[in-house]
Design a protein around this motif. Sequence first.
Motif, mmCIF file in Angstrom:
data_model
loop_
_atom_site.group_PDB
_atom_site.id
_atom_site.type_symbol
_atom_site.label_atom_id
_atom_site.label_comp_id
_atom_site.label_asym_id
_atom_site.label_seq_id
_atom_site.Cartn_x
_atom_site.Cartn_y
_atom_site.Cartn_z
ATOM 1 N N ASN A 44 -47.655 1.744 41.509
ATOM 2 C CA ASN A 44 -48.046 3.282 41.819
ATOM 3 C C ASN A 44 -48.203 3.939 41.015
ATOM 4 O O ASN A 44 -49.546 4.999 40.780
ATOM 5 C CB ASN A 44 -47.045 3.697 43.476
ATOM 6 N N LEU A 45 -46.874 4.578 40.223
ATOM 7 C CA LEU A 45 -47.334 5.795 38.542
ATOM 8 C C LEU A 45 -47.895 4.901 38.400
ATOM 9 O O LEU A 45 -48.956 6.125 37.917
ATOM 10 C CB LEU A 45 -46.059 5.613 38.426
ATOM 11 N N TYR A 46 -48.219 3.856 37.165
ATOM 12 C CA TYR A 46 -49.048 3.615 36.065
ATOM 13 C C TYR A 46 -50.585 3.580 37.022
ATOM 14 O O TYR A 46 -51.389 4.524 36.149
ATOM 15 C CB TYR A 46 -49.538 1.939 36.065
ATOM 16 N N PHE A 47 -50.867 3.036 38.344
ATOM 17 C CA PHE A 47 -52.023 3.400 39.163
ATOM 18 C C PHE A 47 -52.405 4.534 38.486
ATOM 19 O O PHE A 47 -54.119 5.369 38.522
ATOM 20 C CB PHE A 47 -51.707 3.280 40.383
ATOM 21 N N ILE A 48 -52.037 5.908 39.408
ATOM 22 C CA ILE A 48 -52.290 6.935 39.643
ATOM 23 C C ILE A 48 -52.811 7.808 37.781
ATOM 24 O O ILE A 48 -53.275 8.468 38.127
ATOM 25 C CB ILE A 48 -51.214 7.483 40.366
ATOM 26 N N ILE A 49 -51.360 7.282 36.735
ATOM 27 C CA ILE A 49 -51.874 7.764 35.710
ATOM 28 C C ILE A 49 -53.132 7.575 35.147
ATOM 29 O O ILE A 49 -54.013 8.387 34.237
ATOM 30 C CB ILE A 49 -50.622 7.914 34.884
ATOM 31 N N VAL A 50 -53.388 6.139 35.079
ATOM 32 C CA VAL A 50 -54.603 5.413 35.387
ATOM 33 C C VAL A 50 -56.437 6.091 35.176
ATOM 34 O O VAL A 50 -57.043 6.424 34.277
ATOM 35 C CB VAL A 50 -54.522 3.740 35.217
ATOM 36 N N LEU A 51 -56.419 6.859 36.732
ATOM 37 C CA LEU A 51 -56.747 7.663 37.309
ATOM 38 C C LEU A 51 -57.327 8.720 36.773
ATOM 39 O O LEU A 51 -58.612 9.170 36.533
ATOM 40 C CB LEU A 51 -56.267 7.449 39.321
ATOM 41 N N LEU A 52 -55.806 9.588 36.708
ATOM 42 C CA LEU A 52 -55.806 10.612 36.296
ATOM 43 C C LEU A 52 -56.775 10.672 34.697
ATOM 44 O O LEU A 52 -57.474 11.833 34.703
ATOM 45 C CB LEU A 52 -54.797 11.790 36.259
ATOM 46 N N VAL A 53 -56.381 9.353 34.085
ATOM 47 C CA VAL A 53 -56.961 10.163 32.674
ATOM 48 C C VAL A 53 -58.348 9.163 33.331
ATOM 49 O O VAL A 53 -59.282 10.622 31.688
ATOM 50 C CB VAL A 53 -55.932 8.306 31.819
ATOM 51 N N PHE A 54 -58.709 8.235 33.793
ATOM 52 C CA PHE A 54 -60.001 7.725 32.913
ATOM 53 C C PHE A 54 -61.021 9.349 33.583
ATOM 54 O O PHE A 54 -62.215 9.240 33.528
ATOM 55 C CB PHE A 54 -60.651 7.298 33.833
ATOM 56 N N GLY A 55 -60.870 10.116 34.663
ATOM 57 C CA GLY A 55 -60.880 11.416 35.543
ATOM 58 C C GLY A 55 -61.006 12.102 34.584
ATOM 59 O O GLY A 55 -62.637 12.138 34.050
ATOM 60 N N MET A 56 -60.359 12.526 33.341
ATOM 61 C CA MET A 56 -60.494 13.631 32.513
ATOM 62 C C MET A 56 -61.189 12.479 31.321
ATOM 63 O O MET A 56 -61.478 13.687 30.989
ATOM 64 C CB MET A 56 -58.563 13.989 32.374
ATOM 65 N N VAL A 115 -57.956 7.453 45.356
ATOM 66 C CA VAL A 115 -59.059 6.767 44.127
ATOM 67 C C VAL A 115 -59.917 7.869 43.422
ATOM 68 O O VAL A 115 -60.182 8.571 42.647
ATOM 69 C CB VAL A 115 -59.057 5.599 44.703
ATOM 70 N N PHE A 116 -61.119 8.136 44.255
ATOM 71 C CA PHE A 116 -61.936 9.909 44.504
ATOM 72 C C PHE A 116 -61.082 10.787 43.927
ATOM 73 O O PHE A 116 -61.394 11.693 42.877
ATOM 74 C CB PHE A 116 -63.056 9.429 45.568
ATOM 75 N N ALA A 117 -60.117 11.264 44.781
ATOM 76 C CA ALA A 117 -59.304 12.039 44.093
ATOM 77 C C ALA A 117 -58.597 12.576 42.611
ATOM 78 O O ALA A 117 -59.519 13.152 42.640
ATOM 79 C CB ALA A 117 -58.141 12.912 45.982
ATOM 80 N N GLY A 122 -59.263 14.810 37.688
ATOM 81 C CA GLY A 122 -58.866 14.382 36.743
ATOM 82 C C GLY A 122 -60.175 15.070 35.946
ATOM 83 O O GLY A 122 -60.547 16.464 34.844
ATOM 84 N N ALA A 123 -61.700 15.376 35.871
ATOM 85 C CA ALA A 123 -62.434 15.394 35.797
ATOM 86 C C ALA A 123 -62.746 16.795 36.077
ATOM 87 O O ALA A 123 -63.490 18.223 35.271
ATOM 88 C CB ALA A 123 -64.012 14.630 36.418
ATOM 89 N N PHE A 124 -62.628 17.672 37.308
ATOM 90 C CA PHE A 124 -62.252 19.389 37.404
ATOM 91 C C PHE A 124 -61.140 19.838 36.490
ATOM 92 O O PHE A 124 -61.916 20.694 35.565
ATOM 93 C CB PHE A 124 -61.852 18.977 38.747
ATOM 94 N N VAL A 125 -60.359 19.266 36.460
ATOM 95 C CA VAL A 125 -59.522 19.440 34.762
ATOM 96 C C VAL A 125 -59.758 20.003 33.634
ATOM 97 O O VAL A 125 -59.599 20.797 32.845
ATOM 98 C CB VAL A 125 -58.181 18.865 35.137
ATOM 99 N N VAL A 126 -60.574 18.597 33.238
ATOM 100 C CA VAL A 126 -60.787 19.291 31.811
ATOM 101 C C VAL A 126 -62.545 20.133 32.018
ATOM 102 O O VAL A 126 -62.526 20.671 30.710
ATOM 103 C CB VAL A 126 -61.589 17.428 31.112
#
Length: 283
Positions: A44-56, A115-117, A122-126
């Motif tokens: 769960n942690l790996y998946f969330i990190i990947v989503l956040l980094v991909f969004g950024m 997933v979408f959140a 991530g994109a919003f922060v960047v």
Amino acid sequence: MNGVSNKKGYLKGLLFALTVIVLGLVLNPLVGALSMAKLIWPQNLYFIIVLLVFGMAIGAISNSSLIRVVTESSFVSVLLLVLTIFSLGIFFMPDINSYALVLVYLSTPLFLLVVFAYLIAGAFVVCTLKFWRQKWSQILIVFAVLLFGFSTVASRYDYYNLSMRIGNDRTLFEAEDANGKYYRLPFAVKLLVNKESDKSQGVSPASSIVRIFNTVSDYEDVSFSDNTQFRTKGWVINKDKHTKQDALQKEQAVLRLIFDRWIELKYISLVLLVVSLLLRIRY
């Protein structure tokens, strides 16, 4: 004009969140059965990190009109508000057995919402980093919501679910998970012998009298029937309803022990969310 734009952003965010939920309900029979939608540690942690980094990464690279729409403050606010509502629901109803049927239907909608959140957040922060002096309170709220959503929605299947067969011959300190792995408990458990059980008044014959030790001298005797729940040190203990124990209840009992491994993060992230909202109102 800015007010009209914000209203459109709120509406788009709400429609998007509802679309994700409806799409999840439609896909639930297919996706809900997959282990991907039932994340546990450390996946769960790996998946969330990947989503956040991909969004950024998307927010840093792309400048399309779609990215500009989904990274508007109004759009992100509504999407994260929906995630927060579900997070609060899970936070205030932690007993998984009491609303298991609801989670069965919401398994895929909640998974897609996470997933979408995380992608959009991530994109919003960047996209807002260059305005961080004006947007720092919004960024803080986003991170607080993401932490709270991770500890509740994304990790709702990530808890210790152990079993323990106890008797009146000795005190046990360990319980077993579904894979046969044993975990040491912060307390000890023993089934009381018949003579000790007979001393209790008003106890149902189908009940098991269990002594739960915090220390040798600090203990509590609990009468466990099928509907009894006892809480100690963050653990929820109940009698296993699926084991026929009527004939053996005076000699043996099977207990289920559940512990939320993310309980500290839930409270920390909730406090951070409240503080960030107060800072947002103030600044």
